[in-house]
Design a protein around this motif. Structure first.
Motif, PDB file in Angstrom:
ATOM      1  N   ALA A  17      47.551  38.088  44.095  1.00  6.67           N
ATOM      2  CA  ALA A  17      48.125  39.339  43.599  1.00  6.67           C
ATOM      3  C   ALA A  17      47.410  39.806  42.333  1.00  6.67           C
ATOM      4  N   LEU A  18      47.107  38.870  41.444  1.00  8.08           N
ATOM      5  CA  LEU A  18      46.425  39.242  40.200  1.00  8.08           C
ATOM      6  C   LEU A  18      44.991  39.699  40.479  1.00  8.08           C
TER       7      LEU A  18
ATOM      8  N   HIS B 148      43.997  41.241  43.106  1.00  5.50           N
ATOM      9  CA  HIS B 148      44.093  42.595  43.643  1.00  5.50           C
ATOM     10  C   HIS B 148      44.442  43.595  42.542  1.00  5.50           C
ATOM     11  N   GLU B 149      45.325  43.174  41.664  1.00  3.48           N
ATOM     12  CA  GLU B 149      45.800  44.093  40.621  1.00  3.48           C
ATOM     13  C   GLU B 149      44.728  44.388  39.572  1.00  3.48           C
ATOM     14  N   HIS B 150      43.978  43.374  39.189  1.00  4.67           N
ATOM     15  CA  HIS B 150      43.134  43.523  37.995  1.00  4.67           C
ATOM     16  C   HIS B 150      41.671  43.882  38.257  1.00  4.67           C
TER      17      HIS B 150
ATOM     18  N   GLU C 225      38.462  45.295  32.845  1.00  5.70           N
ATOM     19  CA  GLU C 225      39.154  44.578  33.925  1.00  5.70           C
ATOM     20  C   GLU C 225      39.236  43.085  33.608  1.00  5.70           C
TER      21      GLU C 225
ATOM     22  N   PRO D 140      40.207  46.495  40.408  1.00  2.00           N
ATOM     23  CA  PRO D 140      40.088  47.615  41.356  1.00  2.00           C
ATOM     24  C   PRO D 140      38.637  47.951  41.688  1.00  2.00           C
TER      25      PRO D 140
ATOM     26  N   ARG E 183      37.620  46.068  44.977  1.00  2.00           N
ATOM     27  CA  ARG E 183      38.432  46.093  46.202  1.00  2.00           C
ATOM     28  C   ARG E 183      37.663  46.605  47.419  1.00  2.00           C
TER      29      ARG E 183
ATOM     30  N   ARG F 160      50.243  34.212  43.583  1.00  2.00           N
ATOM     31  CA  ARG F 160      50.080  34.962  42.330  1.00  2.00           C
ATOM     32  C   ARG F 160      48.605  35.196  42.022  1.00  2.00           C
TER      33      ARG F 160
END
Ligand SMILES: [Zn+2]
Length: 216
Positions: free
Chosen positions: A165-166, A168-170, A57, A172, A175, A162
């Motif tokens: 968003a990154l 959240h995306e990278h 990650e 997991p 979360r 951004r």
């Protein structure tokens, strides 16, 4: 407000005790810095998470947070939450980082952080990096250790979004944590923005700074 500007910024050392610390504490700053300086050299050291999914990650995340940079990433296997017992290994790791880069700027945790791993790493940084300015990022947490930072880096709204968003995306694996959400990240950035008269900002603690007022 007048902003101080760092000139000739080509090499940056970034340090985190855990995977995601750097992205949470300085992700917007890294995005801004790397987009403005294609080819900037970023050397990252993360003390724990090596050999686990968290390393994967972290590598993907830092690549996304450092677009266009010449990025080196080292993720070690120190045990999470046990830095005081692994002081020698941590010190060697920070010393080894200095052999990989002679930075113009150092970004890491700050010594007032309530997490012992963050605090321990923060205390090691000035024992190894004595020349360049050092910025200590902040990470919101249960302990409630947010204080009064002294350095602010404004973020454009697009960069702040951004960053979220990154994150959240990278990551997991993170979360599920109750504080790991958009409101927490943007909320702190908004507060720090208020404090420096902009929309969003990341804020840092800084110890010693040397001024050059003689001009470019
Ligand atoms: Zn951490």
């Amino acid at each position: 407000m007048t902003s101080a500007r760092l000139t000739g910024l080509a090499k940056v050392a970034v340090l985190g005790a855990h995977c995601d610390d750097l992205a949470i504490g300085a992700g917007g700053t890294l995005l801004t810095l790397c987009e403005a300086r294609p080819g900037v050299e970023i050397e990252a050291l993360v003390l724990s998470g090596g050999g686990t999914e968290r390393e994967d990650e972290e590598r993907a995340a830092l690549a996304a947070f450092c677009p266009g940079a010449r990025l080196g990433v080292t993720v070690l296997k120190l045990r999470d939450g046990r830095l005081p017992a692994q002081w020698e290994e941590a010190k060697e790791a920070v010393t080894a980082l200095r052999t990989r880069i002679e930075p113009d700027l150092v970004i890491g945790p700050h010594p007032g952080d309530a997490h012992q791993d963050h605090r321990g790493l923060a205390k090691l940084i000035p024992t190894v990096f004595r020349g360049p300015p050092a910025l200590g990022y902040e990470i919101v947490k249960w302990d409630g250790d947010l204080g009064r930072p002294s350095v602010y880096h404004p973020l454009s709204p697009a960069t702040a979004e951004r960053k979220v968003a990154l994150l959240h995306e990278h990551y997991p694996s993170q979360r599920h944590r109750p504080w790991y959400d958009r409101e927490a990240f943007l909320g702190l950035a908004r507060i720090r923005g208020i404090e420096c008269r902009t929309r969003y900002a990341e804020a840092f603690h800084s110890g010693k700074l040397t001024l050059d007022l003689a001009g470019d």
